[in-house]
Design a protein around this motif. Structure first.
Motif, PDB file in Angstrom:
ATOM      1  N   GLY A   1       0.791  -1.217   0.000  1.00 36.32           N
ATOM      2  CA  GLY A   1       0.000   0.000   0.000  1.00 36.32           C
ATOM      3  C   GLY A   1       0.822   1.265   0.000  1.00 36.32           C
ATOM      4  N   SER A   2       1.809   1.376   0.869  1.00 38.02           N
ATOM      5  CA  SER A   2       2.638   2.579   0.921  1.00 38.02           C
ATOM      6  C   SER A   2       4.111   2.270   1.110  1.00 38.02           C
ATOM      7  CB  SER A   2       2.173   3.485   2.069  1.00 38.02           C
ATOM      8  OG  SER A   2       2.259   2.797   3.303  1.00 38.02           O
ATOM      9  N   ALA A   3       4.434   0.990   1.257  1.00 43.81           N
ATOM     10  CA  ALA A   3       5.823   0.588   1.452  1.00 43.81           C
ATOM     11  C   ALA A   3       5.978  -0.846   0.976  1.00 43.81           C
ATOM     12  CB  ALA A   3       6.223   0.703   2.917  1.00 43.81           C
ATOM     13  N   SER A   4       7.227  -1.265   0.800  1.00 43.43           N
ATOM     14  CA  SER A   4       7.476  -2.628   0.353  1.00 43.43           C
ATOM     15  C   SER A   4       8.362  -3.352   1.347  1.00 43.43           C
ATOM     16  CB  SER A   4       8.143  -2.636  -1.027  1.00 43.43           C
ATOM     17  OG  SER A   4       9.384  -1.958  -0.987  1.00 43.43           O
ATOM     18  N   SER A   5       8.209  -4.674   1.385  1.00 43.13           N
ATOM     19  CA  SER A   5       9.024  -5.531   2.244  1.00 43.13           C
ATOM     20  C   SER A   5       9.767  -6.509   1.358  1.00 43.13           C
ATOM     21  CB  SER A   5       8.140  -6.286   3.239  1.00 43.13           C
ATOM     22  OG  SER A   5       8.897  -7.200   4.004  1.00 43.13           O
ATOM     23  N   CYS A   6      11.107  -6.469   1.427  1.00 41.22           N
ATOM     24  CA  CYS A   6      11.905  -7.239   0.476  1.00 41.22           C
ATOM     25  C   CYS A   6      12.361  -8.588   1.010  1.00 41.22           C
ATOM     26  CB  CYS A   6      13.118  -6.435   0.049  1.00 41.22           C
ATOM     27  SG  CYS A   6      12.688  -4.907  -0.823  1.00 41.22           S
ATOM     28  N   GLY A   7      12.687  -8.673   2.273  1.00 46.25           N
ATOM     29  CA  GLY A   7      13.158  -9.936   2.820  1.00 46.25           C
ATOM     30  C   GLY A   7      14.597 -10.236   2.435  1.00 46.25           C
ATOM     31  N   ALA A   8      15.120 -11.306   3.033  1.00 48.73           N
ATOM     32  CA  ALA A   8      16.526 -11.649   2.838  1.00 48.73           C
ATOM     33  C   ALA A   8      16.827 -12.065   1.412  1.00 48.73           C
ATOM     34  CB  ALA A   8      16.917 -12.782   3.797  1.00 48.73           C
ATOM     35  N   SER A   9      15.834 -12.585   0.683  1.00 56.27           N
ATOM     36  CA  SER A   9      16.088 -13.088  -0.672  1.00 56.27           C
ATOM     37  C   SER A   9      16.484 -11.982  -1.646  1.00 56.27           C
ATOM     38  CB  SER A   9      14.849 -13.813  -1.204  1.00 56.27           C
ATOM     39  OG  SER A   9      13.775 -12.908  -1.377  1.00 56.27           O
ATOM     40  N   SER A  10      16.204 -10.728  -1.282  1.00 58.20           N
ATOM     41  CA  SER A  10      16.480  -9.629  -2.210  1.00 58.20           C
ATOM     42  C   SER A  10      17.970  -9.393  -2.428  1.00 58.20           C
ATOM     43  CB  SER A  10      15.839  -8.340  -1.713  1.00 58.20           C
ATOM     44  OG  SER A  10      16.442  -7.904  -0.502  1.00 58.20           O
ATOM     45  N   SER A  11      18.807  -9.885  -1.525  1.00 59.61           N
ATOM     46  CA  SER A  11      20.234  -9.598  -1.630  1.00 59.61           C
ATOM     47  C   SER A  11      20.847 -10.160  -2.903  1.00 59.61           C
ATOM     48  CB  SER A  11      20.975 -10.165  -0.408  1.00 59.61           C
ATOM     49  OG  SER A  11      20.805 -11.579  -0.341  1.00 59.61           O
ATOM     50  N   SER A  12      20.224 -11.197  -3.482  1.00 64.78           N
ATOM     51  CA  SER A  12      20.800 -11.831  -4.657  1.00 64.78           C
ATOM     52  C   SER A  12      20.487 -11.103  -5.954  1.00 64.78           C
ATOM     53  CB  SER A  12      20.304 -13.278  -4.760  1.00 64.78           C
ATOM     54  OG  SER A  12      18.897 -13.307  -4.958  1.00 64.78           O
ATOM     55  N   TRP A  13      19.484 -10.215  -5.950  1.00 63.31           N
ATOM     56  CA  TRP A  13      19.092  -9.575  -7.206  1.00 63.31           C
ATOM     57  C   TRP A  13      18.911  -8.063  -7.107  1.00 63.31           C
ATOM     58  CZ3 TRP A  13      14.686  -7.016  -6.255  1.00 63.31           C
ATOM     59  CH2 TRP A  13      13.835  -7.520  -5.254  1.00 63.31           C
ATOM     60  N   MET A  14      18.745  -7.516  -5.917  1.00 62.94           N
ATOM     61  CA  MET A  14      18.420  -6.098  -5.789  1.00 62.94           C
ATOM     62  C   MET A  14      19.516  -5.197  -6.353  1.00 62.94           C
ATOM     63  SD  MET A  14      16.302  -3.738  -4.995  1.00 62.94           S
ATOM     64  CE  MET A  14      15.043  -4.117  -3.782  1.00 62.94           C
ATOM     65  N   ASN A  15      20.762  -5.567  -6.174  1.00 61.81           N
ATOM     66  CA  ASN A  15      21.866  -4.753  -6.681  1.00 61.81           C
ATOM     67  C   ASN A  15      22.607  -5.430  -7.827  1.00 61.81           C
ATOM     68  OD1 ASN A  15      21.666  -2.534  -4.728  1.00 61.81           O
ATOM     69  ND2 ASN A  15      22.250  -4.091  -3.229  1.00 61.81           N
ATOM     70  N   GLN A  16      21.961  -6.427  -8.436  1.00 63.46           N
ATOM     71  CA  GLN A  16      22.638  -7.183  -9.481  1.00 63.46           C
ATOM     72  C   GLN A  16      22.895  -6.330 -10.712  1.00 63.46           C
ATOM     73  OE1 GLN A  16      20.972 -11.062 -10.240  1.00 63.46           O
ATOM     74  NE2 GLN A  16      21.851 -11.180 -12.287  1.00 63.46           N
ATOM     75  N   ALA A  17      24.071  -6.486 -11.257  1.00 63.73           N
ATOM     76  CA  ALA A  17      24.443  -5.861 -12.524  1.00 63.73           C
ATOM     77  C   ALA A  17      24.829  -6.975 -13.489  1.00 63.73           C
ATOM     78  CB  ALA A  17      25.594  -4.892 -12.323  1.00 63.73           C
ATOM     79  N   ALA A  18      24.970  -6.636 -14.738  1.00 60.53           N
ATOM     80  CA  ALA A  18      25.330  -7.632 -15.736  1.00 60.53           C
ATOM     81  C   ALA A  18      26.832  -7.889 -15.703  1.00 60.53           C
ATOM     82  CB  ALA A  18      24.904  -7.165 -17.115  1.00 60.53           C
ATOM     83  N   ALA A  19      27.214  -9.156 -15.531  1.00 62.77           N
ATOM     84  CA  ALA A  19      28.617  -9.526 -15.588  1.00 62.77           C
ATOM     85  C   ALA A  19      29.101  -9.463 -17.032  1.00 62.77           C
ATOM     86  CB  ALA A  19      28.804 -10.932 -15.029  1.00 62.77           C
ATOM     87  N   SER A  20      30.411  -9.400 -17.214  1.00 62.33           N
ATOM     88  CA  SER A  20      30.961  -9.331 -18.573  1.00 62.33           C
ATOM     89  C   SER A  20      30.544 -10.545 -19.396  1.00 62.33           C
ATOM     90  CB  SER A  20      32.483  -9.216 -18.521  1.00 62.33           C
ATOM     91  OG  SER A  20      33.056 -10.323 -17.844  1.00 62.33           O
ATOM     92  N   SER A  21      30.456 -11.717 -18.760  1.00 60.06           N
ATOM     93  CA  SER A  21      30.023 -12.919 -19.485  1.00 60.06           C
ATOM     94  C   SER A  21      28.569 -12.786 -19.936  1.00 60.06           C
ATOM     95  CB  SER A  21      30.190 -14.158 -18.608  1.00 60.06           C
ATOM     96  OG  SER A  21      29.450 -14.032 -17.402  1.00 60.06           O
ATOM     97  N   ASP A  22      27.719 -12.150 -19.110  1.00 56.21           N
ATOM     98  CA  ASP A  22      26.330 -11.911 -19.504  1.00 56.21           C
ATOM     99  C   ASP A  22      26.260 -10.985 -20.710  1.00 56.21           C
ATOM    100  OD1 ASP A  22      25.057 -13.467 -17.545  1.00 56.21           O
ATOM    101  OD2 ASP A  22      25.172 -11.849 -16.075  1.00 56.21           O
ATOM    102  N   LEU A  23      27.079  -9.931 -20.683  1.00 57.76           N
ATOM    103  CA  LEU A  23      27.081  -8.977 -21.789  1.00 57.76           C
ATOM    104  C   LEU A  23      27.558  -9.619 -23.084  1.00 57.76           C
ATOM    105  CD1 LEU A  23      28.446  -5.819 -19.943  1.00 57.76           C
ATOM    106  CD2 LEU A  23      26.076  -6.332 -20.555  1.00 57.76           C
ATOM    107  N   GLN A  24      28.528 -10.515 -22.988  1.00 55.77           N
ATOM    108  CA  GLN A  24      29.001 -11.219 -24.175  1.00 55.77           C
ATOM    109  C   GLN A  24      27.904 -12.104 -24.758  1.00 55.77           C
ATOM    110  OE1 GLN A  24      32.522 -13.279 -22.895  1.00 55.77           O
ATOM    111  NE2 GLN A  24      33.708 -11.386 -22.667  1.00 55.77           N
ATOM    112  N   LYS A  25      27.159 -12.786 -23.886  1.00 53.78           N
ATOM    113  CA  LYS A  25      26.055 -13.621 -24.355  1.00 53.78           C
ATOM    114  C   LYS A  25      24.960 -12.764 -24.990  1.00 53.78           C
ATOM    115  CE  LYS A  25      26.741 -17.340 -20.990  1.00 53.78           C
ATOM    116  NZ  LYS A  25      26.174 -18.039 -19.797  1.00 53.78           N
ATOM    117  N   MET A  26      24.669 -11.616 -24.374  1.00 56.02           N
ATOM    118  CA  MET A  26      23.660 -10.731 -24.931  1.00 56.02           C
ATOM    119  C   MET A  26      24.072 -10.242 -26.316  1.00 56.02           C
ATOM    120  SD  MET A  26      22.006  -7.210 -23.339  1.00 56.02           S
ATOM    121  CE  MET A  26      23.477  -6.213 -23.633  1.00 56.02           C
ATOM    122  N   GLN A  27      25.331  -9.890 -26.474  1.00 53.34           N
ATOM    123  CA  GLN A  27      25.814  -9.441 -27.779  1.00 53.34           C
ATOM    124  C   GLN A  27      25.696 -10.550 -28.818  1.00 53.34           C
ATOM    125  OE1 GLN A  27      29.751  -8.113 -26.787  1.00 53.34           O
ATOM    126  NE2 GLN A  27      29.023  -6.251 -25.771  1.00 53.34           N
TER     127      GLN A  27
END
Length: 280
Positions: free
Chosen positions: A225-251
């Motif tokens: 409603g006015s806030a969100s609850s992320c829980g411990a599971s968020s640590s694996s994706w909340m700050n995730q960036a694309a690794a160089s291997s991911d970028l190579q696959k995307m290309q």
């Protein structure tokens, strides 16, 4: 001592609040339209959507999320699926909604499916990228993933990154960062545009058309409603960036399987390509 059923129900409630999905369609989604054309099967491990001449069908997540990772296995409509669209996407509501789309456009028998992707921000889309899949998506289940965090949106197919949309709000480009979204999926008739621009129509003699969903996994920040609850599971994706291997696959995917990219369509944007197209 509490019964096993009460303990299990309490555990499901706690996990739902923390944003960690148990991967069960009974607990994670609501069937929203299509009546008996949509059915949860296999003790909640699978869900089937079907479409006939009267109607398609669809479902949505029980919760809204502000950021998350959404994984779904899908086996698409086999055979002559021309005119059909199997959609898997996130969306908020209203005229200035945000939306992150994966849509699978049907085909004539023997022709490849088209994976249509788009990102809407504040009600504006026009950010389409389309791909041919490098496998038969009707022969078996394949995993399709949308990862959405404050830094970027990433689209994956079987763990391979195919597209990324970065947060460039500092450069004046709108980003889906303020509106909570639900996960939706549907099977519907779009014969006016889905297959070869609408030249190939739906063959209703092949109905009902059926797509099957499995292994749903939603890990997100549940909006309350006015806030969100992320829980411990968020640590694996909340700050995730694309690794160089991911970028190579995307290309690799974009070189070999991309068939449309709005950032290359100068005829569509005669006044200049969208700003994000020139940003790294």
């Amino acid at each position: 001592m509490a019964s096993f059923g009460k303990v299990a129900a309490l555990l499901l409630l706690l996990l739902s609040f923390c944003g960690a999905s148990m991967g069960n369609f009974w607990t994670d989604v609501d069937i929203t339209w299509g009546g008996s054309r949509a059915a949860i099967t296999n003790n909640g491990q699978q869900l089937q959507l079907s479409m006939d001449r009267t109607s398609g069908s669809g479902f949505q997540s029980k919760n809204e999320y502000l950021f998350g990772r959404f994984d779904m296995k899908i086996k698409l409509v086999p055979g002559n699926s021309a005119g059909t669209v199997t959609a898997y996407y996130l969306s908020s509501q209203g005229p200035t909604h945000d939306e992150i789309d994966m849509e699978f456009l049907g085909n004539e028998t023997g022709q490849p499916y088209t994976l249509h992707t788009n990102v809407y921000t504040q009600g504006k889309g026009n950010r389409e990228q389309q791909f041919r899949l490098w496998f038969d998506p009707t022969a078996d289940f394949h995993t399709y993933t949308i990862l959405w965090n404050p830094r970027l949106v990433m689209f994956y197919v079987d763990g391979t990154l195919i597209r990324m949309f970065r947060n460039h709000e500092s450069a004046g480009v709108a980003y889906p960062s303020r509106q909570a979204m639900r996960m939706y999926s549907s099977l519907w008739d779009a014969e006016d545009w889905a297959t070869q621009g609408g030249r190939v129509k739906t063959d209703w003699s092949k109905a009902p058309f059926v797509a099957t969903f499995g292994d749903i996994a939603i890990n997100g920040c549940v909006w309350k409603g006015s806030a969100s609850s992320c829980g411990a599971s968020s640590s694996s994706w909340m700050n995730q960036a694309a690794a160089s291997s991911d970028l190579q696959k995307m290309q690799w995917v974009q070189r070999n399987y991309m068939i449309y990219n709005y950032c290359k369509d100068v005829n569509r944007f005669p006044q200049g390509l969208p700003a994000e197209c020139s940003l790294a």
